[in-house]
Design a protein around this motif. Sequence first.
Motif, PDB file in Angstrom:
ATOM      1  N   MET A   1      -6.435  23.193  -5.490  1.00  0.00           N
ATOM      2  CA  MET A   1      -6.135  22.147  -4.510  1.00  0.00           C
ATOM      3  C   MET A   1      -4.659  21.824  -4.577  1.00  0.00           C
ATOM      4  N   TRP A   2      -4.073  21.481  -3.477  1.00  0.00           N
ATOM      5  CA  TRP A   2      -2.637  21.240  -3.395  1.00  0.00           C
ATOM      6  C   TRP A   2      -2.212  19.907  -3.978  1.00  0.00           C
ATOM      7  N   CYS A   3      -3.165  18.995  -4.231  1.00  0.00           N
ATOM      8  CA  CYS A   3      -2.805  17.745  -4.911  1.00  0.00           C
ATOM      9  C   CYS A   3      -3.889  17.411  -5.927  1.00  0.00           C
ATOM     10  N   LYS A   4      -3.472  16.752  -6.984  1.00  0.00           N
ATOM     11  CA  LYS A   4      -4.406  16.404  -8.065  1.00  0.00           C
ATOM     12  C   LYS A   4      -4.571  14.896  -8.225  1.00  0.00           C
ATOM     13  N   ARG A   5      -3.530  14.132  -7.847  1.00  0.00           N
ATOM     14  CA  ARG A   5      -3.587  12.682  -8.000  1.00  0.00           C
ATOM     15  C   ARG A   5      -2.888  12.031  -6.813  1.00  0.00           C
ATOM     16  N   ILE A   6      -3.630  11.177  -6.110  1.00  0.00           N
ATOM     17  CA  ILE A   6      -3.134  10.509  -4.908  1.00  0.00           C
ATOM     18  C   ILE A   6      -2.939   9.029  -5.211  1.00  0.00           C
ATOM     19  N   LEU A   7      -1.767   8.523  -4.856  1.00  0.00           N
ATOM     20  CA  LEU A   7      -1.528   7.085  -4.929  1.00  0.00           C
ATOM     21  C   LEU A   7      -1.647   6.523  -3.523  1.00  0.00           C
ATOM     22  N   VAL A   8      -2.464   5.487  -3.361  1.00  0.00           N
ATOM     23  CA  VAL A   8      -2.618   4.825  -2.069  1.00  0.00           C
ATOM     24  C   VAL A   8      -2.093   3.404  -2.212  1.00  0.00           C
ATOM     25  N   ALA A   9      -1.060   3.068  -1.427  1.00  0.00           N
ATOM     26  CA  ALA A   9      -0.534   1.706  -1.391  1.00  0.00           C
ATOM     27  C   ALA A   9      -1.357   0.926  -0.369  1.00  0.00           C
ATOM     28  N   TYR A  10      -1.900  -0.218  -0.802  1.00  0.00           N
ATOM     29  CA  TYR A  10      -2.858  -0.949   0.026  1.00  0.00           C
ATOM     30  C   TYR A  10      -2.514  -2.431   0.029  1.00  0.00           C
ATOM     31  N   ASP A  11      -2.473  -3.029   1.227  1.00  0.00           N
ATOM     32  CA  ASP A  11      -2.223  -4.467   1.324  1.00  0.00           C
ATOM     33  C   ASP A  11      -3.256  -5.183   2.193  1.00  0.00           C
ATOM     34  N   GLY A  12      -4.277  -4.475   2.616  1.00  0.00           N
ATOM     35  CA  GLY A  12      -5.316  -5.079   3.439  1.00  0.00           C
ATOM     36  C   GLY A  12      -5.044  -4.981   4.930  1.00  0.00           C
ATOM     37  N   SER A  13      -3.882  -4.490   5.324  1.00  0.00           N
ATOM     38  CA  SER A  13      -3.566  -4.340   6.748  1.00  0.00           C
ATOM     39  C   SER A  13      -4.351  -3.152   7.319  1.00  0.00           C
ATOM     40  N   ASN A  14      -4.436  -3.101   8.649  1.00  0.00           N
ATOM     41  CA  ASN A  14      -5.140  -1.982   9.280  1.00  0.00           C
ATOM     42  C   ASN A  14      -4.511  -0.627   8.949  1.00  0.00           C
ATOM     43  N   PRO A  15      -3.171  -0.500   8.973  1.00  0.00           N
ATOM     44  CA  PRO A  15      -2.595   0.792   8.582  1.00  0.00           C
ATOM     45  C   PRO A  15      -2.913   1.174   7.127  1.00  0.00           C
ATOM     46  N   SER A  16      -2.994   0.190   6.229  1.00  0.00           N
ATOM     47  CA  SER A  16      -3.320   0.540   4.842  1.00  0.00           C
ATOM     48  C   SER A  16      -4.794   0.929   4.706  1.00  0.00           C
ATOM     49  N   ARG A  17      -5.643   0.364   5.534  1.00  0.00           N
ATOM     50  CA  ARG A  17      -7.050   0.788   5.555  1.00  0.00           C
ATOM     51  C   ARG A  17      -7.136   2.245   6.028  1.00  0.00           C
ATOM     52  N   LYS A  18      -6.319   2.571   7.023  1.00  0.00           N
ATOM     53  CA  LYS A  18      -6.266   3.940   7.523  1.00  0.00           C
ATOM     54  C   LYS A  18      -5.774   4.886   6.425  1.00  0.00           C
ATOM     55  N   ALA A  19      -4.787   4.439   5.633  1.00  0.00           N
ATOM     56  CA  ALA A  19      -4.279   5.243   4.515  1.00  0.00           C
ATOM     57  C   ALA A  19      -5.395   5.527   3.517  1.00  0.00           C
ATOM     58  N   LEU A  20      -6.215   4.531   3.236  1.00  0.00           N
ATOM     59  CA  LEU A  20      -7.334   4.716   2.314  1.00  0.00           C
ATOM     60  C   LEU A  20      -8.353   5.700   2.878  1.00  0.00           C
ATOM     61  N   GLU A  21      -8.608   5.635   4.180  1.00  0.00           N
ATOM     62  CA  GLU A  21      -9.525   6.593   4.813  1.00  0.00           C
ATOM     63  C   GLU A  21      -9.002   8.021   4.679  1.00  0.00           C
TER      64      GLU A  21
END
Length: 143
Positions: A1-21
């Motif tokens: 796989m091309w990545c092994k560890r993903i960092l997701v920055a999340y603040d509860g906004s709609n774009p951050s929810r999209k990032a989590l998806e």
Amino acid sequence: MWCKRILVAYDGSNPSRKALELASQIAAQDPSIEVMLVHVMRLYPSGAAAIGMDTVVFDDASDVLDELQALADELPNPATVDLLKGTSPADLIVEHAKRNGCDLIIMGSRGKGGVKGYLGSVSYAVTKESPFTVLIAKEGDDR
């Protein structure tokens, strides 16, 4: 796989929810991919603490952390939740990714305070400073 560890920055906004998806979709390709969910509690100069602002900011961060922990528990991949505290959210995100061996950062195009249609200052700074791939999730981008 091309990545092994993903960092997701999340603040509860709609774009951050999209990032989590998006992170969830990428991580679903390999059960060994780790997902690090982070929320930044921005600290302000000491004058704000004198009027009780520190309590309000901490309460907001606590609510987001509770939400993140529930989301992490739903992920099939190994997941952790961290609270980052400091004055420069972008620096905190990039340094946390470096320290923890992340090879992908996913975040929203703008946070709760951002102006719709523009890349937010934090997401812009992360893309500029990060030595890793940064994936920017846009609100409403369902493709």
